[in-house]
Scaffold this active site. Structure first.
Site, PDB file in Angstrom:
ATOM      1  CE  LYS A   1       0.786 -11.816  12.868  1.00  0.00           C
ATOM      2  NZ  LYS A   1      -0.046 -13.021  12.726  1.00  0.00           N
TER       3      LYS A   1
ATOM      4  N   GLY B   1      -6.801 -12.141  20.689  1.00  0.00           N
ATOM      5  CA  GLY B   1      -5.574 -13.126  21.200  1.00  0.00           C
ATOM      6  C   GLY B   1      -5.230 -13.368  22.425  1.00  0.00           C
ATOM      7  CB  SER B   2      -3.231 -16.008  23.435  1.00  0.00           C
ATOM      8  OG  SER B   2      -1.842 -14.926  23.506  1.00  0.00           O
TER       9      SER B   2
ATOM     10  CD  GLU C   1      -0.400 -16.175  28.568  1.00  0.00           C
ATOM     11  OE1 GLU C   1      -1.760 -16.825  27.263  1.00  0.00           O
ATOM     12  OE2 GLU C   1      -1.245 -16.141  29.359  1.00  0.00           O
TER      13      GLU C   1
ATOM     14  N   GLY D   1      -1.433  -9.952  24.391  1.00  0.00           N
ATOM     15  CA  GLY D   1      -2.181  -8.628  24.527  1.00  0.00           C
ATOM     16  C   GLY D   1      -0.808  -8.072  25.820  1.00  0.00           C
TER      17      GLY D   1
ATOM     18  CD  GLU E   1     -12.588  -7.888  22.328  1.00  0.00           C
ATOM     19  OE1 GLU E   1     -13.324  -8.449  24.013  1.00  0.00           O
ATOM     20  OE2 GLU E   1     -13.142  -6.426  22.251  1.00  0.00           O
TER      21      GLU E   1
ATOM     22  CB  CYS F   1     -12.199 -15.460  23.370  1.00  0.00           C
ATOM     23  SG  CYS F   1     -13.307 -14.811  22.588  1.00  0.00           S
TER      24      CYS F   1
ATOM     25  CD  GLU G   1      -8.729 -18.590  26.380  1.00  0.00           C
ATOM     26  OE1 GLU G   1      -8.247 -18.330  26.772  1.00  0.00           O
ATOM     27  OE2 GLU G   1      -9.416 -18.830  25.745  1.00  0.00           O
TER      28      GLU G   1
HETATM   29  P1  ADP Z   1      -3.434 -17.754  20.246  1.00  0.00           P
HETATM   30  O1  ADP Z   1      -2.809 -18.758  21.215  1.00  0.00           O
HETATM   31  O2  ADP Z   1      -5.237 -17.515  19.910  1.00  0.00           O
HETATM   32  O3  ADP Z   1      -2.212 -18.528  18.714  1.00  0.00           O
HETATM   33  P2  ADP Z   1      -2.211 -15.361  19.929  1.00  0.00           P
HETATM   34  O4  ADP Z   1      -2.201 -14.046  20.931  1.00  0.00           O
HETATM   35  O5  ADP Z   1      -0.560 -16.052  20.062  1.00  0.00           O
HETATM   36  O6  ADP Z   1      -2.956 -16.043  20.809  1.00  0.00           O
HETATM   37  O7  ADP Z   1      -1.982 -14.893  18.820  1.00  0.00           O
HETATM   38  C1  ADP Z   1      -2.712 -14.239  17.937  1.00  0.00           C
HETATM   39  C2  ADP Z   1      -1.928 -13.241  17.073  1.00  0.00           C
HETATM   40  O8  ADP Z   1      -1.125 -12.386  17.509  1.00  0.00           O
HETATM   41  C3  ADP Z   1      -1.776 -14.146  15.806  1.00  0.00           C
HETATM   42  O9  ADP Z   1      -2.331 -13.202  14.327  1.00  0.00           O
HETATM   43  C4  ADP Z   1      -0.073 -13.421  15.965  1.00  0.00           C
HETATM   44  O10 ADP Z   1       0.925 -14.018  15.108  1.00  0.00           O
HETATM   45  C5  ADP Z   1      -0.106 -12.830  17.176  1.00  0.00           C
HETATM   46  N1  ADP Z   1       0.738 -12.647  17.536  1.00  0.00           N
HETATM   47  C6  ADP Z   1       1.641 -12.983  18.648  1.00  0.00           C
HETATM   48  N2  ADP Z   1       2.501 -13.096  19.168  1.00  0.00           N
HETATM   49  C7  ADP Z   1       2.697 -11.267  19.315  1.00  0.00           C
HETATM   50  C8  ADP Z   1       2.809 -11.403  19.735  1.00  0.00           C
HETATM   51  N3  ADP Z   1       4.446 -10.948  20.312  1.00  0.00           N
HETATM   52  N4  ADP Z   1       2.985  -9.187  19.104  1.00  0.00           N
HETATM   53  C9  ADP Z   1       2.534  -9.435  18.113  1.00  0.00           C
HETATM   54  N5  ADP Z   1       0.831  -9.813  17.528  1.00  0.00           N
HETATM   55  C10 ADP Z   1       1.987 -11.034  17.705  1.00  0.00           C
END
Ligand code: ADP
Length: 497
Positions: free
Chosen positions: A188, A240-241, A243, A245, A262, A296, A397
């Site tokens: 995804k 990703g972020s 939150e 995670g 990560e 990151c 960040e």
């Molecule tokens: P960023 O702030 O780098 O965009 P996110 O953590 O929001 O980081 O997004 C990183 C990935 O996680 C994207 O592919 C996003 O669509 C996906 N994502 C966002 N929210 C969720 C969630 N609740 N569960 C799983 N994946 C998510």
């Protein structure tokens, strides 16, 4: 009204725009689609399928079928050969993949070309991983007649959820070890960067990867969330972020998924007065400004020994001013745009917070406007002086080209300040004193420490975060292990009565 882009080189003509499920490109079950935007111009690049819960269900069925079917019986050599074929296809399509990332997220083309070339080489490294999986024969103390050995087995169906900041690199960093280990995968990609993921999906078909082994669901966080709470998924590999995670940890409790996370960082980059300034100035500047600060491991807290503080801050600001911010496709560009309007607003919000908190804005700080930047989300390298660790710009960040310069006097003080953060991804140390460097390397609370360099990666060297920066590691044999589970086998080998 948002205009539709006139594209260079017909770049998108043969890029699939639908989901890859079970070896076929299909529209979303709901028929929904979304537009992906070029951050350099604000124009629509393409409309792609928007995966929902029904597509997740279908992809899990196909990934499971492939895991229990042909992929389970593929030998290590066959998995290696598949990855080698993928490496060849990715190498052949390297220019197009690089262009897609430059268009979709604004990576300077020189940078995305380098990243795709490295990712293709990484597939050669991952292919070798397929033949490095081994258990152990273990001496037990139960009985001399009892034999014990371990097997490493693939964890099963993996969901890979990736961010937008270096799309091809991150996606291949998950496809490679998952396939080497014998897992099947549902990818995804981030909603901001679907295009290179879709072309990689096409590459997987061209490489002859069996159907269902790699599935690609373009979409938003709801599709990611559906994957993380699906009982048919055995592992999540997420970048990703923090939150998200944390949300993934909660959701994955449903069937105790294996997790590799990560996450973010607020990495310290420590400059001692005895450092080689010709190395340290560009090193520290690019530690913060590469990828327009959208990575990151950015060295966004710049600790500078007080006796060189003023001079060093000015030199980093001057270095930043000389970087060319502009069209990602132009050869002279060093830094492209911020990925989206929303992200630019967030970064500029932090700049305002910094000045409100009393930090000294030394350079940059405003949106770039004018004809060359029309419609795009541009800002210049930004340096804050007079920062202390308690300020929001030093704690959070920012994910933009903003560096906070903080003075220090002693090595103990800078260690304490460096570690005074919830994050622990990376650290930099610049000094000619080898004792100081090693003393810090062993005490800095981060998964990586770079000494007299920054931002170096290799597929053989583990990459991962301490504290809130993550769980587990990627790369190397240690990264491959995260896609394997371990089984102990006991054999009664007593002589027949
Ligand atoms: P960023 O702030 O780098 O965009 P996110 O953590 O929001 O980081 O997004 C990183 C990935 O996680 C994207 O592919 C996003 O669509 C996906 N994502 C966002 N929210 C969720 C969630 N609740 N569960 C799983 N994946 C998510």
């Amino acid at each position: 009204m948002i205009k539709t882009e006139t594209l260079p080189h017909g770049a998108l003509d043969d890029v699939p725009k639908d989901l890859l499920i079970g070896g076929r490109f299909v529209g979303a079950a709901t028929g929904e689609r979304f537009d992906t935007i070029n951050p350099a111009t604000g124009a629509v690049l393409a409309s792609v399928a928007k995966a929902g819960a029904a597509d997740v269900d279908q992809a899990v069925v196909e990934a499971r079928k492939a895991f229990n079917g042909p992929w389970r019986s593929a030998s290590p050599l066959e998995r290696q050969q598949v990855l080698l074929r993928l490496a060849e296809v990715v190498s052949r399509r390297a220019d197009q993949l690089a262009l897609l990332d430059s268009l979709d997220v604004g990576l300077p083309l020189s940078l995305s070309k380098g990243a795709v070339a490295t990712a293709a080489k990484a597939l050669f490294a991952y292919s070798a991983g397929a033949r490095m999986i081994r258990g152990a024969s273990i001496e037990n103390s139960v009985s001399a007649d009892m034999l014990t050995y371990t097997r490493k087995e693939p964890v099963g169906v993996v969901a890979a959820i990736t961010p937008w900041n270096s799309p091809v690199t991150t996606v291949i960093g998950k496809i490679g070890p998952a396939l080497a280990a014998g897992c099947t995968l549902i990818l995804k990609p981030a909603e901001q960067s679907p295009l290179s993921a879709l072309l990689l999906a096409q590459c997987c078909l061209e490489a002859g990867i069996p159907e269902g082994v790699v599935n690609v669901l373009t979409g938003f966080g709801d599709a990611g969330a559906a994957l993380t709470s699906h009982t048919g998924v055995d592992k999540i590999s997420f970048t990703g972020s923090v939150e998200t995670g944390q949300a993934i940890i909660r959701a994955s409790a449903v069937n105790l998924k294996h997790l590799t996370l990560e996450l973010g960082g607020k990495s310290p980059d420590v400059i001692f007065a005895d450092a080689d300034m010709e190395q340290a100035v560009p090193g520290a500047a690019m530690a913060a400004f590469t990828l327009t600060g959208q990575f990151c491991a950015a060295g966004s807290r710049l600790f500078i020994e007080r006796k060189i503080y003023q001079e060093f801050v000015e030199r980093v600001a001057d270095f930043g001013k000389r970087l060319v911010v502009g069209d990602p496709l132009a050869a002279e560009t060093n830094l492209g745009p911020i990925v989206s309007d929303e992200q630019l607003t967030k970064v500029l919000g932090y700049v305002k917070k910094g000045t409100d908190e009393g930090a000294d804005l030394v350079s940059g700080g405003s949106r770039l406007t004018g004809e060359v930047y029309a419609g795009g989300y541009y800002m210049p390298p930004t340096v804050f002086g007079g920062v202390h660790n308690g300020m929001e710009i030093a704690r959070n960040e920012i994910f933009g080209p903003v560096v906070s310069a903080i003075p220090f006097d002693t090595v103990e003080e800078v260690l304490a300040k460096s570690n005074a953060t919830q994050y622990g991804l990376a650290s930099g140390v610049w000094t000619k004193d080898i004792n100081k460097a090693h003393w810090l390397a062993s005490r800095l609370e981060s998964g990586m420490v770079w000494i007299n360099t920054y931002n170096k990666y290799d597929k053989s060297v583990p990459f991962g975060g301490y504290k809130m920066s993550g769980l587990g590691v990627e790369n190397g044999i240690e990264g491959l292990e995260q896609y394997l589970k371990i089984k102990s086998v006991w054999i009664n080998a007593a002589a027949p009565a």
